[in-house]
Design a protein around this motif. Structure first.
Motif, short mmCIF file in Angstrom:
data_model
loop_
_atom_site.label_atom_id
_atom_site.label_comp_id
_atom_site.label_asym_id
_atom_site.label_seq_id
_atom_site.Cartn_x
_atom_site.Cartn_y
_atom_site.Cartn_z
N GLY A 53 0.80 -1.22 0.00
CA GLY A 53 0.00 0.00 0.00
C GLY A 53 0.83 1.27 0.00
O GLY A 53 0.30 2.37 -0.07
N ARG A 54 2.13 1.15 0.09
CA ARG A 54 3.01 2.31 0.11
C ARG A 54 3.27 2.74 -1.33
O ARG A 54 4.07 2.16 -2.04
CB ARG A 54 4.33 1.94 0.79
CG ARG A 54 5.31 3.08 0.93
CD ARG A 54 6.60 2.59 1.55
NE ARG A 54 7.39 1.90 0.58
CZ ARG A 54 8.57 2.32 0.13
NH1 ARG A 54 9.11 3.40 0.60
NH2 ARG A 54 9.23 1.64 -0.77
N ASP A 55 2.56 3.75 -1.76
CA ASP A 55 2.74 4.20 -3.13
C ASP A 55 2.87 5.72 -3.20
O ASP A 55 2.43 6.35 -4.15
CB ASP A 55 1.60 3.71 -4.03
CG ASP A 55 0.25 4.18 -3.52
OD1 ASP A 55 0.19 4.86 -2.48
OD2 ASP A 55 -0.76 3.87 -4.18
N SER A 56 3.46 6.29 -2.16
CA SER A 56 3.59 7.74 -2.11
C SER A 56 4.63 8.22 -3.12
O SER A 56 5.50 7.46 -3.55
CB SER A 56 3.99 8.19 -0.71
OG SER A 56 5.24 7.64 -0.37
N LYS A 57 4.53 9.49 -3.46
CA LYS A 57 5.46 10.08 -4.41
C LYS A 57 6.87 10.15 -3.84
O LYS A 57 7.84 9.90 -4.53
CB LYS A 57 4.96 11.48 -4.77
CG LYS A 57 5.76 12.18 -5.83
CD LYS A 57 5.11 13.50 -6.20
CE LYS A 57 5.87 14.19 -7.31
NZ LYS A 57 5.27 15.46 -7.69
N TYR A 58 6.99 10.47 -2.56
CA TYR A 58 8.30 10.60 -1.91
C TYR A 58 8.50 9.44 -0.95
O TYR A 58 7.66 9.18 -0.08
CB TYR A 58 8.39 11.93 -1.16
CG TYR A 58 8.30 13.12 -2.09
CD1 TYR A 58 9.42 13.57 -2.78
CD2 TYR A 58 7.09 13.77 -2.30
CE1 TYR A 58 9.34 14.63 -3.66
CE2 TYR A 58 7.00 14.84 -3.17
CZ TYR A 58 8.12 15.27 -3.86
OH TYR A 58 8.05 16.31 -4.73
N ASN A 59 9.61 8.72 -1.12
CA ASN A 59 9.93 7.60 -0.23
C ASN A 59 11.43 7.34 -0.28
O ASN A 59 12.15 7.95 -1.07
CB ASN A 59 9.11 6.36 -0.59
CG ASN A 59 9.34 5.91 -2.01
OD1 ASN A 59 10.45 5.55 -2.38
ND2 ASN A 59 8.29 5.92 -2.82
#
Length: 197
Positions: free
Chosen positions: A126-132
């Protein structure tokens, strides 16, 4: 084991016979070419066919039949596409192929079908953020808030100014090499980065 030994002995004997026949000039240069053609175009294909000519018996190959696999082939692609996304293209814009990037999601779905539900950090969690922490420094430092957060949590990142390093390195990779923060702190950095819009 003995069969392999006998085969090796036979090959060595054939080589010795060939050398002797050439030395005593029974085989000419033209004859050598013709024998090579005979081996390549007739004997080798016959040996390949013979290797597959076995009597089928019940249960034979049952283990092979149980091997699960799935293949995804896309037209017009070469080797080395990676994930086909902007943050895995290593700066090669031609390798960004959103349509083909689906192969990885398809592979994860297939693995879930075969092995059941599992989570891969940053893939299907579920981790689909733009910044990682898996984005390169060039991308992260392009956002002032992300840059400040990264340098605050991992001060060593302030020393990365070379363009090649900025493109190739991510906070996770750098921490893998330098171990500047704990795994838990790295995950916390990732969570904080994910809140940036």
């Amino acid at each position: 084991m003995l069969n392999v030994l006998y085969l090796q002995i036979a090959i060595v004997l054939l080589i010795v016979v060939g050398i002797v026949l050439k030395k005593i000039k029974i085989i000419s240069e033209q004859g050598k070419k013709e024998l090579t053609n005979l081996v390549i175009y007739l004997i080798l294909p016959c040996n390949i066919l013979k290797a597959f000519m076995v009597d089928f018996q019940a249960g034979m190959g049952a283990d092979f039949v149980k091997i699960e696999f799935e293949m995804h082939m896309f037209k017009g692609l070469g080797h080395g596409l990676s994930l086909g996304t902007s943050y895995t293209c290593a700066g090669f814009a031609d390798d960004v192929k959103p349509r083909y990037a689906k192969w990885f999601e398809m592979s994860v779905e297939w693995l879930e079908e075969v092995f059941g539900d599992f989570k891969l950090y940053g893939v299907n969690d579920g981790r689909d953020s733009k910044y990682n922490i898996d984005r390169n420094l060039q991308f992260l430092f392009g956002n002032q808030q992300a840059k400040e957060l990264c340098i605050e949590k991992m001060p060593v990142l302030a020393g990365f100014t070379n363009e090649k390093q900025m493109i190739e390195m991510t906070p996770r990779k750098i921490n893998g090499f330098m171990k500047t923060i704990s795994k838990e702190e790295l995950i916390m950095l990732d969570e904080e980065l994910s809140t940036i819009q």
